[in-house]
Design an enzyme around this catalytic site. Structure first.
Site, short mmCIF file in Angstrom:
data_model
loop_
_atom_site.label_atom_id
_atom_site.label_comp_id
_atom_site.label_asym_id
_atom_site.label_seq_id
_atom_site.Cartn_x
_atom_site.Cartn_y
_atom_site.Cartn_z
N CYS A 1 -12.40 -85.67 -35.81
CA CYS A 1 -13.65 -84.90 -36.32
C CYS A 1 -13.16 -83.33 -35.62
CB CYS A 1 -14.83 -85.68 -35.88
SG CYS A 1 -16.12 -84.44 -36.46
N GLY B 1 -12.12 -90.14 -49.31
CA GLY B 1 -13.54 -89.67 -49.14
C GLY B 1 -14.31 -88.92 -50.16
C1 FMN Z 1 -19.34 -84.83 -45.77
C2 FMN Z 1 -18.39 -85.46 -44.82
C3 FMN Z 1 -18.24 -86.12 -43.91
C4 FMN Z 1 -17.39 -86.67 -42.89
N1 FMN Z 1 -17.70 -87.54 -41.94
C5 FMN Z 1 -16.50 -88.11 -41.29
C6 FMN Z 1 -16.88 -89.17 -40.28
O1 FMN Z 1 -17.90 -89.36 -40.09
N2 FMN Z 1 -15.75 -89.67 -39.77
C7 FMN Z 1 -14.64 -89.30 -39.86
O2 FMN Z 1 -13.47 -89.75 -39.40
N3 FMN Z 1 -14.22 -88.52 -41.11
C8 FMN Z 1 -15.37 -87.75 -41.63
N4 FMN Z 1 -14.99 -86.90 -42.66
C9 FMN Z 1 -13.62 -86.82 -42.98
C10 FMN Z 1 -13.26 -87.72 -44.35
O3 FMN Z 1 -13.24 -89.29 -43.35
C11 FMN Z 1 -11.92 -87.42 -44.58
O4 FMN Z 1 -10.96 -87.64 -43.74
C12 FMN Z 1 -11.56 -86.19 -45.30
O5 FMN Z 1 -12.88 -85.80 -46.17
C13 FMN Z 1 -10.33 -86.01 -46.07
O6 FMN Z 1 -10.34 -87.21 -47.14
P1 FMN Z 1 -10.81 -86.59 -48.79
O7 FMN Z 1 -9.87 -85.35 -49.05
O8 FMN Z 1 -10.46 -87.68 -49.49
O9 FMN Z 1 -12.11 -86.29 -48.77
C14 FMN Z 1 -15.91 -86.24 -43.52
C15 FMN Z 1 -15.87 -85.67 -44.52
C16 FMN Z 1 -16.62 -85.22 -45.22
C17 FMN Z 1 -16.38 -84.39 -46.59
#
Ligand code: FMN
Length: 329
Positions: free
Chosen positions: A102, A226
């Site tokens: 994070c 995500g």
């Molecule tokens: C709104 C939001 C909240 C997120 N919260 C977390 C979280 O609580 N823990 C975490 O490991 N990653 C968190 N992420 C990151 C996502 O798990 C992921 O790694 C990131 O969005 C990239 O993947 P994607 O391109 O499929 O969205 C968050 C991402 C977004 C957009």
């Protein structure tokens, strides 16, 4: 298929943890659509868990229908992380996941999340201690490193492997990048080469084809989605179908209507009204992307005063779309 200790994850597709998004309602929705291997809870502060914070305990509630489910914890104090992991196990989660990716300042300042990539000794101590404490599978999710000059995901991956972690998930961006630029999947291939435990690829999978391409290009064992799932909660079912070599079906407008209304009624029932309104607005933005007149609805919902009016407005918008579609057919 991916094995996490005794747990078989099939299809090897993860709903990524997303704060404010992957709550109980959204996880259930995705699970009911099908095709997802593991659903992840949003990250939970280990300190809040150990202090027995009421709101935190409510956040951690899940229903058996969601399984397999991973609960993700974050923090930088070894003993607190250990205690929190024990609570996660006691609550009956299938997987305990540690957040080391994070990039949010609030989390970094507490030296947790991605900050742990800047202190691999502490990261190792947390992983080892938590691993020794619990018997459910432990996974760790991290990024490439703090920034381009400090890309140490291979080192952290090796630490995880050496300390009995069941699988690692890599979001192929640095913490500094936050969500900008493109995820660089070539690093997933490097991590996969370096480790023998499963590597779950993450970053910019927006379509089922992206998931297949990620696996083919990098050799990663599973894929975590995500943001792609917020616009298209069917992405797991579609990807699983493609992986199995079957035809992939697109959700119809009626499917979308039913899903949106099911979700929104769940939110309205459970959340206090201002919080519910905020959530409904957020999801309307995602769900209506690409729908005819979606923009008009997105503008209209900003003015709506309460949850009841909101639900009526969205329902009548969707019903009108359905009628128009039938008339056009
Ligand atoms: C709104 C939001 C909240 C997120 N919260 C977390 C979280 O609580 N823990 C975490 O490991 N990653 C968190 N992420 C990151 C996502 O798990 C992921 O790694 C990131 O969005 C990239 O993947 P994607 O391109 O499929 O969205 C968050 C991402 C977004 C957009």
């Amino acid at each position: 298929m991916v094995h996490l200790g005794p747990l078989r994850i099939d299809p090897p597709l993860w709903l990524a943890p997303m704060a404010g998004v992957t709550d109980r309602d959204f996880r259930l929705l995705v699970r009911r659509i099908g095709g997802v291997g593991v659903v992840s809870m949003e990250f939970i502060s280990s300190k809040a868990i150990v202090q027995g914070n009421q709101r935190t305990r409510e956040l951690m509630y899940f229903s058996p229908e969601e399984r397999p489910l991973a609960i993700q914890i974050y923090g930088s104090d070894v003993a607190t992380m250990r205690e929190a992991a024990l609570v996660v196990e006691e609550l009956g989660a299938d997987v305990c996941d540690i957040n080391m990716g994070c990039p949010a300042n609030k989390v970094l300042k507490g030296c947790a999340g991605a900050a742990l990539m800047g202190d691999l000794k502490l990261a190792e101590s947390i992983v080892r201690t938590v691993r020794d404490a619990i018997s459910i599978p432990l996974t760790v999710k991290f990024r490439l490193g703090l920034d381009d000059c400090r890309r140490n995901y291979l080192d952290l991956g090796r630490i995880c492997e050496a300390n009995g972690v069941a699988a690692v998930a890599l979001h192929a961006r640095t913490a500094r990048q936050m969500f900008t630029g493109e995820a660089d999947w070539s690093h997933l291939a490097h991590l996969k080469e370096a480790l023998s435990i499963p590597v779950i690829g993450n970053g910019d999978v927006r379509e089922p084809e992206d998931a297949l391409r990620m696996m083919a290009e990098t050799g990663c064992d599973g894929v975590m989605v995500g943001r792609g799932a917020t616009r298209n909660p069917w992405i797991f079912r579609q990807t699983a179908a493609r992986m199995a070599g079957s035809r992939m079906s697109e959700p119809t407008l009626a499917d979308r209507r039913d899903l949106i209304l099911e979700h929104f009624h769940m939110v309205a029932e459970r959340e206090a009204s201002t919080f519910a309104l905020h959530k409904l607005r957020k999801f309307t933005g995602w769900y209506t992307h690409g729908l005819p007149n979606g923009r008009k609805l997105r503008q209209a919902i900003n003015q709506l005063p309460d949850v009841e009016t909101f639900l009526v407005t969205v329902e009548s918008f969707l019903d009108t779309l359905l009628v128009e579609e039938e008339e056009a057919a």
